[in-house]
Design a protein around this motif. Structure first.
Motif, short mmCIF file in Angstrom:
data_model
loop_
_atom_site.label_atom_id
_atom_site.label_comp_id
_atom_site.label_asym_id
_atom_site.label_seq_id
_atom_site.Cartn_x
_atom_site.Cartn_y
_atom_site.Cartn_z
N TRP A 1 0.85 -1.19 0.00
CA TRP A 1 0.00 0.00 0.00
C TRP A 1 0.88 1.23 0.00
O TRP A 1 1.86 1.30 0.71
CB TRP A 1 -0.86 0.03 1.25
N ARG A 2 0.47 2.24 -0.76
CA ARG A 2 1.08 3.56 -0.65
C ARG A 2 0.15 4.41 0.18
O ARG A 2 -1.06 4.36 -0.01
CB ARG A 2 1.20 4.21 -2.03
N PHE A 3 0.72 5.17 1.07
CA PHE A 3 -0.12 6.07 1.85
C PHE A 3 0.70 7.27 2.30
O PHE A 3 1.93 7.23 2.31
CB PHE A 3 -0.78 5.35 3.02
N SER A 4 0.01 8.33 2.65
CA SER A 4 0.67 9.57 3.04
C SER A 4 0.61 9.76 4.55
O SER A 4 -0.15 9.07 5.24
CB SER A 4 0.00 10.75 2.32
N PRO A 5 1.40 10.69 5.09
CA PRO A 5 1.47 10.85 6.55
C PRO A 5 0.14 11.01 7.29
O PRO A 5 0.03 10.51 8.40
CB PRO A 5 2.34 12.11 6.71
N PRO A 6 -0.89 11.63 6.72
CA PRO A 6 -2.15 11.72 7.48
C PRO A 6 -2.82 10.36 7.72
O PRO A 6 -3.65 10.22 8.60
CB PRO A 6 -3.04 12.61 6.63
N VAL A 7 -2.45 9.36 6.94
CA VAL A 7 -3.02 8.02 7.07
C VAL A 7 -1.98 7.14 7.77
O VAL A 7 -0.81 7.16 7.43
CB VAL A 7 -3.36 7.43 5.69
N THR A 8 -2.42 6.37 8.74
CA THR A 8 -1.49 5.48 9.44
C THR A 8 -1.66 4.04 8.96
O THR A 8 -2.71 3.68 8.40
CB THR A 8 -1.72 5.52 10.96
N ASP A 9 -0.65 3.25 9.22
CA ASP A 9 -0.75 1.83 8.86
C ASP A 9 -1.86 1.16 9.66
O ASP A 9 -2.55 0.26 9.16
CB ASP A 9 0.59 1.11 9.03
N ASP A 10 -2.10 1.60 10.89
CA ASP A 10 -3.21 1.05 11.69
C ASP A 10 -4.57 1.35 11.05
O ASP A 10 -5.48 0.51 11.08
CB ASP A 10 -3.18 1.58 13.12
N MET A 11 -4.70 2.53 10.45
CA MET A 11 -5.96 2.87 9.78
C MET A 11 -6.18 1.95 8.58
O MET A 11 -7.31 1.49 8.35
CB MET A 11 -5.93 4.34 9.32
N ILE A 12 -5.13 1.68 7.84
CA ILE A 12 -5.23 0.79 6.67
C ILE A 12 -5.57 -0.63 7.13
O ILE A 12 -6.44 -1.28 6.55
CB ILE A 12 -3.93 0.82 5.84
N LYS A 13 -4.88 -1.09 8.17
CA LYS A 13 -5.17 -2.44 8.70
C LYS A 13 -6.63 -2.57 9.10
O LYS A 13 -7.29 -3.55 8.74
CB LYS A 13 -4.29 -2.73 9.92
N LYS A 14 -7.12 -1.60 9.83
CA LYS A 14 -8.52 -1.65 10.27
C LYS A 14 -9.47 -1.66 9.07
O LYS A 14 -10.43 -2.43 9.04
CB LYS A 14 -8.85 -0.48 11.19
N PHE A 15 -9.20 -0.82 8.09
CA PHE A 15 -10.04 -0.76 6.90
C PHE A 15 -10.10 -2.13 6.20
O PHE A 15 -11.18 -2.63 5.88
CB PHE A 15 -9.50 0.31 5.94
N VAL A 16 -8.94 -2.74 5.99
CA VAL A 16 -8.88 -4.03 5.31
C VAL A 16 -9.50 -5.13 6.16
O VAL A 16 -10.26 -5.97 5.67
CB VAL A 16 -7.43 -4.38 4.92
N GLU A 17 -9.18 -5.12 7.45
CA GLU A 17 -9.75 -6.14 8.34
C GLU A 17 -11.27 -6.04 8.41
O GLU A 17 -11.96 -7.06 8.48
CB GLU A 17 -9.13 -6.02 9.73
N ASP A 18 -11.81 -4.83 8.37
CA ASP A 18 -13.27 -4.66 8.34
C ASP A 18 -13.87 -5.26 7.07
O ASP A 18 -14.93 -5.88 7.11
CB ASP A 18 -13.64 -3.17 8.44
N ILE A 19 -13.18 -5.09 5.96
CA ILE A 19 -13.67 -5.65 4.69
C ILE A 19 -13.73 -7.17 4.77
O ILE A 19 -14.68 -7.80 4.31
CB ILE A 19 -12.77 -5.21 3.51
N ALA A 33 8.30 0.67 5.27
CA ALA A 33 8.69 2.05 5.57
C ALA A 33 7.43 2.89 5.69
O ALA A 33 6.44 2.65 5.02
CB ALA A 33 9.58 2.60 4.48
N LYS A 34 7.50 3.85 6.58
CA LYS A 34 6.37 4.75 6.76
C LYS A 34 6.47 5.91 5.78
O LYS A 34 7.56 6.26 5.35
CB LYS A 34 6.33 5.27 8.19
N PRO A 35 5.34 6.52 5.45
CA PRO A 35 5.39 7.69 4.58
C PRO A 35 6.07 8.85 5.32
O PRO A 35 6.17 8.84 6.54
CB PRO A 35 3.93 7.99 4.30
N TYR A 36 6.54 9.81 4.56
CA TYR A 36 7.24 10.92 5.18
C TYR A 36 6.80 12.24 4.55
O TYR A 36 6.24 12.29 3.47
CB TYR A 36 8.76 10.77 5.01
N SER A 37 7.10 13.27 5.27
CA SER A 37 6.89 14.63 4.79
C SER A 37 7.86 15.50 5.57
O SER A 37 8.06 15.27 6.76
CB SER A 37 5.45 15.08 5.04
N SER A 38 8.48 16.43 4.91
CA SER A 38 9.36 17.34 5.64
C SER A 38 9.06 18.77 5.22
O SER A 38 8.67 19.03 4.09
CB SER A 38 10.83 17.00 5.40
N GLU A 39 9.22 19.66 6.16
CA GLU A 39 8.99 21.07 5.89
C GLU A 39 10.21 21.63 5.16
O GLU A 39 11.34 21.26 5.45
CB GLU A 39 8.77 21.84 7.20
#
Length: 125
Positions: A1-19, A33-39
Motif C-alpha cells: 500500500w502507498r499512503f501519506s502521513p495523514p493516514v497510518t498503517d493502523d488505519m489501513i489495517k482496520k479498513f482491510v480487516e473490516d472488509i 517504511a512509513k510515509p514521510y513529509s518534511s517542511e
C-alpha cells in the motif's frame, strides 16, 4: 500500500480487516517504511537560491512522483528533497532530456553541495 502521513498503517489495517471481517482469512502485515513529509528548510532554501542564480522558474514542490526510496532515509534526516530531471520524460520507451536540463541540474547540484559544505550552525559562512 502507498499512503501519506495523514493516514497510518493502523488505519489501513482496520479498513482491510473490516472488509474481510466476515471471511475466514488470516492476514499478515509487513510495513517496510512509513510515509514521510518534511517542511522546507535549509536544503530547500539552497535549491531555491541555485534556481534563482540560473533563472530556473518552472519548478514546484510536488510529491506526486510515486513511491520513493527516500522513505527509508526520512527517519534519519530532518529534511528530504528529491531533485532530478523533468519527470514527464522519465521511464518512457523514448526517455530523453535536453542538454540544457542536464546542465541546469548539474549547476544546481554544484551550488547545493557548496552551500551544504559551507553550512555552519544554521548560518552560511
Amino acid at each position: 500500500w502507498r499512503f501519506s502521513p495523514p493516514v497510518t498503517d493502523d488505519m489501513i489495517k482496520k479498513f482491510v480487516e473490516d472488509i474481510f471481517s466476515n471471511i475466514d482469512v488470516k492476514l499478515e502485515w509487513r510495513l517496510s517504511a512509513k510515509p514521510y513529509s518534511s517542511e522546507p528548510g535549509y536544503l530547500y532554501k539552497s535549491i531555491e537560491q541555485a534556481f534563482a542564480k540560473r533563472s530556473i522558474t518552472d519548478s514546484s514542490l510536488d510529491a506526486s512522483g510515486g513511491v520513493s526510496d527516500a522513505r527509508f532515509l526520512a527517519v534519519h534526516c530532518k529534511e528530504i528533497i528529491e531533485l532530478g530531471l523533468i519527470r514527464e520524460y522519465a521511464h518512457q520507451v523514448d526517455e530523453s532530456t535536453s542538454i540544457n536540463d542536464i546542465s541546469n541540474l548539474a549547476f544546481v547540484y554544484h551550488e547545493v553541495i557548496n552551500s551544504i559544505a559551507n553550512y555552519d550552525n544554521g548560518r552560511n559562512k
